[in-house]
Design a protein around this motif. Structure first.
Motif, mmCIF file in Angstrom:
data_model
loop_
_atom_site.group_PDB
_atom_site.id
_atom_site.type_symbol
_atom_site.label_atom_id
_atom_site.label_comp_id
_atom_site.label_asym_id
_atom_site.label_seq_id
_atom_site.Cartn_x
_atom_site.Cartn_y
_atom_site.Cartn_z
ATOM 1 N N GLY A 112 0.854 -1.288 0.079
ATOM 2 C CA GLY A 112 -0.082 -0.046 0.061
ATOM 3 C C GLY A 112 0.714 1.233 -0.087
ATOM 4 N N ASP A 113 0.709 2.098 0.955
ATOM 5 C CA ASP A 113 1.440 3.498 1.224
ATOM 6 C C ASP A 113 2.707 3.203 2.029
ATOM 7 O OD1 ASP A 113 -0.022 4.767 -0.770
ATOM 8 O OD2 ASP A 113 -1.562 5.510 0.857
ATOM 9 N N ARG A 114 3.022 1.919 2.643
ATOM 10 C CA ARG A 114 3.977 1.531 3.498
ATOM 11 C C ARG A 114 5.181 1.147 2.848
ATOM 12 N NH1 ARG A 114 4.368 0.283 9.303
ATOM 13 N NH2 ARG A 114 6.391 -0.940 9.848
ATOM 14 N N ILE A 115 6.316 1.416 3.189
ATOM 15 C CA ILE A 115 7.612 0.657 2.679
ATOM 16 C C ILE A 115 8.380 0.311 3.834
ATOM 17 C CG2 ILE A 115 8.578 3.131 2.498
ATOM 18 C CD1 ILE A 115 10.528 1.881 0.512
ATOM 19 N N ASP A 116 8.830 -1.015 3.887
ATOM 20 C CA ASP A 116 9.695 -1.507 5.103
ATOM 21 C C ASP A 116 11.025 -1.682 4.506
ATOM 22 O OD1 ASP A 116 8.015 -2.407 7.667
ATOM 23 O OD2 ASP A 116 6.588 -2.647 5.993
ATOM 24 N N TYR A 117 11.976 -1.379 5.361
ATOM 25 C CA TYR A 117 13.287 -1.521 4.792
ATOM 26 C C TYR A 117 14.125 -2.562 5.921
ATOM 27 C CZ TYR A 117 12.748 3.154 2.963
ATOM 28 O OH TYR A 117 12.270 4.467 2.182
ATOM 29 N N LEU A 118 14.791 -3.608 4.977
ATOM 30 C CA LEU A 118 15.706 -4.291 5.879
ATOM 31 C C LEU A 118 17.133 -4.126 5.485
ATOM 32 C CD1 LEU A 118 16.631 -6.763 7.864
ATOM 33 C CD2 LEU A 118 16.049 -8.364 6.109
ATOM 34 N N ASP A 119 17.875 -3.337 6.138
ATOM 35 C CA ASP A 119 19.247 -3.025 5.902
ATOM 36 C C ASP A 119 20.162 -4.262 5.864
ATOM 37 O OD1 ASP A 119 21.079 -0.254 5.475
ATOM 38 O OD2 ASP A 119 22.085 -1.625 6.507
ATOM 39 N N ASP A 120 21.036 -4.246 5.117
ATOM 40 C CA ASP A 120 22.023 -5.258 4.730
ATOM 41 C C ASP A 120 22.892 -5.414 6.399
ATOM 42 O OD1 ASP A 120 21.556 -6.038 2.442
ATOM 43 O OD2 ASP A 120 23.143 -4.906 1.482
ATOM 44 N N LEU A 121 22.977 -4.361 7.137
ATOM 45 C CA LEU A 121 23.600 -4.285 8.520
ATOM 46 C C LEU A 121 22.814 -5.024 9.439
ATOM 47 C CD1 LEU A 121 24.791 -0.752 8.840
ATOM 48 C CD2 LEU A 121 26.034 -2.860 8.314
ATOM 49 N N GLY A 122 21.309 -5.580 9.130
ATOM 50 C CA GLY A 122 20.308 -6.261 9.941
ATOM 51 C C GLY A 122 19.258 -5.544 10.552
ATOM 52 N N PHE A 123 19.126 -4.054 10.598
ATOM 53 C CA PHE A 123 18.127 -3.569 11.223
ATOM 54 C C PHE A 123 17.088 -3.225 10.221
ATOM 55 C CE2 PHE A 123 20.808 -0.097 9.758
ATOM 56 C CZ PHE A 123 20.016 0.775 9.088
ATOM 57 N N TRP A 124 15.933 -2.921 10.881
ATOM 58 C CA TRP A 124 14.656 -2.752 10.075
ATOM 59 C C TRP A 124 14.176 -1.212 10.259
ATOM 60 C CZ3 TRP A 124 11.515 -5.917 7.096
ATOM 61 C CH2 TRP A 124 12.090 -7.482 7.290
ATOM 62 N N ALA A 125 13.636 -0.489 9.049
ATOM 63 C CA ALA A 125 13.143 0.576 9.275
ATOM 64 C C ALA A 125 11.962 0.623 8.339
ATOM 65 C CB ALA A 125 14.180 1.731 8.616
ATOM 66 N N TYR A 126 11.064 1.711 8.330
ATOM 67 C CA TYR A 126 10.056 1.992 7.447
ATOM 68 C C TYR A 126 9.716 3.426 7.186
ATOM 69 C CZ TYR A 126 6.866 4.690 10.531
ATOM 70 O OH TYR A 126 6.122 5.426 11.314
ATOM 71 N N GLY A 127 9.017 3.628 6.020
ATOM 72 C CA GLY A 127 8.465 4.725 5.819
ATOM 73 C C GLY A 127 7.225 4.699 5.115
ATOM 74 N N GLU A 128 6.701 5.784 4.721
ATOM 75 C CA GLU A 128 5.210 5.970 4.261
ATOM 76 C C GLU A 128 5.155 6.894 2.972
ATOM 77 O OE1 GLU A 128 0.839 6.805 6.098
ATOM 78 O OE2 GLU A 128 2.444 7.510 7.072
ATOM 79 N N PHE A 129 4.528 6.648 2.070
ATOM 80 C CA PHE A 129 4.283 7.556 0.804
ATOM 81 C C PHE A 129 2.864 8.322 1.050
ATOM 82 C CE2 PHE A 129 6.431 3.792 -0.874
ATOM 83 C CZ PHE A 129 7.459 4.476 -1.673
ATOM 84 N N THR A 130 3.039 9.527 0.873
ATOM 85 C CA THR A 130 2.048 10.440 0.955
ATOM 86 C C THR A 130 1.873 11.343 -0.577
ATOM 87 O OG1 THR A 130 2.134 10.628 3.352
ATOM 88 C CG2 THR A 130 0.620 12.315 2.254
ATOM 89 N N ASP A 131 0.931 11.014 -0.889
ATOM 90 C CA ASP A 131 0.747 11.890 -2.373
ATOM 91 C C ASP A 131 2.092 11.734 -2.957
ATOM 92 O OD1 ASP A 131 -1.663 12.848 -1.580
ATOM 93 O OD2 ASP A 131 -0.766 14.597 -0.611
ATOM 94 N N ASP A 132 2.684 12.557 -3.427
ATOM 95 C CA ASP A 132 3.873 12.529 -3.992
ATOM 96 C C ASP A 132 5.295 12.459 -3.151
ATOM 97 O OD1 ASP A 132 3.888 15.033 -3.502
ATOM 98 O OD2 ASP A 132 4.634 15.811 -5.461
ATOM 99 N N GLU A 133 4.875 12.231 -2.012
ATOM 100 C CA GLU A 133 6.313 12.275 -1.061
ATOM 101 C C GLU A 133 6.478 11.386 -0.348
ATOM 102 O OE1 GLU A 133 5.757 17.192 0.375
ATOM 103 O OE2 GLU A 133 5.116 15.468 1.751
ATOM 104 N N LEU A 134 7.696 10.782 -0.084
ATOM 105 C CA LEU A 134 7.975 9.601 0.631
ATOM 106 C C LEU A 134 8.615 10.182 1.999
ATOM 107 C CD1 LEU A 134 8.872 6.800 1.269
ATOM 108 C CD2 LEU A 134 10.996 6.911 -0.095
ATOM 109 N N HIS A 135 7.994 9.756 3.141
ATOM 110 C CA HIS A 135 8.592 10.150 4.475
ATOM 111 C C HIS A 135 9.014 9.059 5.090
ATOM 112 C CE1 HIS A 135 5.724 13.971 4.878
ATOM 113 N NE2 HIS A 135 5.409 13.410 3.788
ATOM 114 N N HIS A 136 10.383 9.362 5.539
ATOM 115 C CA HIS A 136 11.376 8.234 6.099
ATOM 116 C C HIS A 136 12.292 8.811 6.994
ATOM 117 C CE1 HIS A 136 14.043 5.004 6.652
ATOM 118 N NE2 HIS A 136 15.100 5.558 5.860
ATOM 119 N N ALA A 137 12.047 8.270 8.248
ATOM 120 C CA ALA A 137 12.994 8.676 9.625
ATOM 121 C C ALA A 137 13.243 10.093 9.502
ATOM 122 C CB ALA A 137 14.475 8.026 9.060
ATOM 123 N N GLY A 138 12.425 10.871 9.611
ATOM 124 C CA GLY A 138 12.511 12.329 9.621
ATOM 125 C C GLY A 138 12.798 13.020 8.199
#
Length: 254
Positions: free
Chosen positions: A222-248
């Motif tokens: 959907g509008d959510r994006i999940d990241y699995l970094d090669d270092l092993g940690f997880w993060a996420y972001g969100e698409f809002t209209d034409d923007e991607l919000h991630h970690a500030g």
């Protein structure tokens, strides 16, 4: 249409339980009201509590009514009616903190069967659902005895079996995002972060001119994006209209 269910004891087979109502719900686009009637309802809402001989009314994913007497308007509203005689309805999303008294305000409770909330609930024979924990235990240990599991207004289990066409979890393998409008290089408004999303489900970040600062895999749901970094940690972001919000950061496609 009122559909009766004469076979509701634990020992009785679940096959055929309100089968015609299931067909109508699956065929509907979410526009018709759906009414589960004549049930004991464990709302877990501290104001409403437990109600018996009661109805649960929803439209699409929104729960719009709980309590006795709603059945009187079923014909007027062209509602799909599911007879729950001998059944208990319990939340499918369980707030264990609230159940142990750890929420300070009613508005903080999660998953209650309260009008205005998402329609997520279980239907089980009364003797398998003395309380919410026993209802959940039946779902986990004896799913064949579950009459209905409804998530956001759509049946997932019915009469102890999977509903055809039910929602499933997204694939965890490498996605093929060829042609996706979200593939490309996303750049934050200050130009510090460049995040490239590629069609094979990989991302590569440049930070402050430092290439490959972070790299890994990503999944879009959907509008959510999940990241699995090669270092092993997880993060996420969100698409809002034409923007991607991630970690500030707020990014747009470059």
């Amino acid at each position: 249409m009122h559909i009766t269910d004469a076979d509701t004891t634990d020992a009785a087979p679940t096959t055929g339980w309100n089968a015609r109502a299931l067909e109508e719900i699956v065929a509907d686009d979410g526009g018709r009201p759906v009414l589960f009637t004549n049930a004991r309802i464990l709302t877990t809402d501290p104001l409403i509590g437990t109600v018996t001989g009661a109805d649960l009314l929803f439209v699409g994913s929104l729960l719009v009514g709980v309590g006795p007497g709603i059945i009187t308007a079923a014909g007027d509203d062209n509602a799909i009616v599911v007879d729950c005689t001998g059944m208990t309805i319990a939340p499918a999303v369980v707030d264990t903190i609230a159940l142990t008294g750890g929420r300070g305000h009613r508005s903080d409770h999660v998953g209650t069967l309260t009008p205005g909330n998402s329609t997520d609930f279980l239907v089980l024979p009364d003797d398998l659902a003395d309380d919410v924990p026993s209802a959940v235990a039946t779902l986990l240990n004896r799913p064949e005895q579950v009459r209905a599991l409804v998530a956001a207004g759509r049946p997932v289990l019915w009469a102890g079996t999977d509903v055809p066409g039910r929602a499933v979890a997204p694939e965890t393998g490498a996605p093929d995002l060829t042609g996706s409008p979200r593939v490309g290089v996303w750049i934050d408004v200050k130009g510090f972060l460049h995040q490239e999303l590629t069609a094979d489900g990989r991302y590569d970040e440049t930070r402050g001119g430092r290439p490959h600062a972070y790299q890994g895999r990503y999944w879009i749901d959907g509008d959510r994006i999940d990241y699995l970094d090669d270092l092993g940690f997880w993060a996420y972001g969100e698409f809002t209209d034409d923007e991607l919000h991630h970690a500030g950061y707020v990014m747009k496609l470059g």
